[in-house]
Design a protein around this motif. Structure first.
Motif, mmCIF file in Angstrom:
data_model
loop_
_atom_site.group_PDB
_atom_site.id
_atom_site.type_symbol
_atom_site.label_atom_id
_atom_site.label_comp_id
_atom_site.label_asym_id
_atom_site.label_seq_id
_atom_site.Cartn_x
_atom_site.Cartn_y
_atom_site.Cartn_z
ATOM 1 N N ASP A 18 -4.105 7.032 -3.327
ATOM 2 C CA ASP A 18 -3.816 5.862 -2.494
ATOM 3 C C ASP A 18 -3.837 4.610 -3.375
ATOM 4 O O ASP A 18 -4.773 4.411 -4.168
ATOM 5 C CB ASP A 18 -4.858 5.723 -1.382
ATOM 6 N N GLU A 75 0.834 -1.195 0.000
ATOM 7 C CA GLU A 75 0.000 0.000 0.000
ATOM 8 C C GLU A 75 0.874 1.253 0.000
ATOM 9 O O GLU A 75 1.879 1.325 0.718
ATOM 10 C CB GLU A 75 -0.927 0.008 1.219
ATOM 11 N N TYR A 76 0.470 2.233 -0.809
ATOM 12 C CA TYR A 76 1.167 3.510 -0.882
ATOM 13 C C TYR A 76 0.142 4.637 -0.773
ATOM 14 O O TYR A 76 -0.902 4.596 -1.426
ATOM 15 C CB TYR A 76 1.946 3.652 -2.201
ATOM 16 N N LYS A 77 0.446 5.624 0.056
ATOM 17 C CA LYS A 77 -0.432 6.778 0.204
ATOM 18 C C LYS A 77 -0.164 7.788 -0.908
ATOM 19 O O LYS A 77 0.936 7.835 -1.475
ATOM 20 C CB LYS A 77 -0.220 7.438 1.566
ATOM 21 N N LYS A 78 -1.158 8.595 -1.198
ATOM 22 C CA LYS A 78 -1.021 9.635 -2.206
ATOM 23 C C LYS A 78 0.151 10.563 -1.857
ATOM 24 O O LYS A 78 0.290 10.995 -0.716
ATOM 25 C CB LYS A 78 -2.313 10.457 -2.296
#
Length: 338
Positions: free
Chosen positions: A80, A61-64
């Motif tokens: 996201d 998972e990667y955040k904006k």
């Protein structure tokens, strides 16, 4: 609160010099691009501690706004993201402000601490402008100088972002450094106004006062030249590697020779100040500290050139230069005709 104003000015001044020290460590270690973006670092408020955090990973998972390094380029998450087994370029936007795409944990955290020191320095400046408003009716100069220093700090913060976005462009670094010295001058001017100057009497001497101005101008020129020389060294380090920094000043450019030779003029002017202060018995104790700093600047410069940049010499060289200018400016305030 007004009675604490001199202390607030002193704390603000110390905070600026802490920024100079942190910045000099960044330059000394070549950590200027440790964080490729600003004000975050690889899209994080707290910098990454491992390369895995900024390398694209499947089923992660990667955040904006988070930044990754892939194929020797930087990419920013546009929203996201929950990755699959394959890299989807539609989820990422290439970072185009510069093409520096490397990760070094030591460099990243060195640059982050530099930024953190700058952010913390803003706290005493907020107190500075808050209390200075109370002096408006009594002495408008205090309020105006305080707000001038505060807005220059904001400008310096923006300029710090520009330095990173430009991948350490020499001209912007020089402006950044000179801007910091102007803030020092404004704070020292404030300190001079609010301090009890009646306790110490100095003898006015026209030649001495003019030499002080000349010495401060010479220091500004020398510091500006020094940032250019430092950039040349950084370019050599990129070519040969930080572990081969003894190559840094092989075949130096003309700016280095000007910087080195200009030291002679600086030494002569400041020794002239020392001589006048002694034979005329003018009573300026700051002159002794100025001569000591000139000696320290010269020694560290010699060590960097002939002893292959011993640890800490670059930081001492830069910081002592900034303190030297501050003392010269304050000496000029003392030496003016009342």
């Amino acid at each position: 609160m007004k009675k604490h104003f001199p202390l607030i000015v002193k704390i603000s001044l110390i905070a600026v010099y802490v920024i100079f020290l942190a910045g000099s460590v960044v330059r000394m270690t070549g950590s200027g691009m440790g964080c490729p973006d600003w004000p975050k670092c690889f899209g994080y408020y707290i910098p990454p501690t491992s390369e895995e955090q900024i390398t694209w990973q499947p089923n992660s998972e990667y955040k904006k706004g988070m930044i990754i390094v892939k194929n020797e380029a930087l990419f920013v998450a546009e929203h996201d993201i929950k990755t699959t087994q394959d890299f989807n370029a539609n989820n990422w936007k290439k970072y185009t402000k510069h093409d520096y795409a490397k990760f070094n944990k030591f460099h990243t955290w060195t640059e982050y601490i530099n930024r953190l020191s700058s952010a913390l320095a803003g706290i005493p400046f907020l107190f500075l402008i808050f209390v200075s408003v109370k002096f408006w009716k009594e002495n408008k100069q205090i309020t105006l100088l305080s707000f001038g220093a505060f807005f220059l700090m904001l400008f310096e913060a923006w300029l710090g972002k520009t330095v990173v976005d430009s991948n350490l462009k020499p001209t912007i670094i020089t402006i950044h450094m000179v801007g910091g010295l102007v803030i020092v001058a404004l704070l020292l001017w404030l300190l001079y106004i609010v301090s009890d100057r009646k306790k110490t009497s100095y003898k006015y001497n026209s030649l001495f006062s003019k030499l002080v101005i000349l010495s401060a101008v010479f220091s500004l020129i020398q510091i500006a030249l020094g940032t250019q020389v430092r950039q040349f060294i950084d370019e050599q380090v990129k070519l040969h590697g930080f572990e081969n920094k003894h190559y840094s000043l092989m075949d130096p450019n003309i700016k280095f020779y000007i910087h080195r030779s200009f030291t002679i003029a600086i030494v002569l002017v400041n020794l002239g100040l020392f001589y006048l202060n002694q034979i005329k018995n003018l009573g300026y104790k700051l002159v002794n500290w100025i001569v000591l700093l000139i000696f320290l600047e010269t020694i560290t410069g010699i060590l960097m050139y002939y002893a292959e940049f011993p640890l800490g010499t670059q930081a001492v060289h830069l910081l002592s230069g900034a303190v030297l200018f501050g003392l010269q400016f304050y000496l000029w305030l003392q030496s003016r005709r009342s």
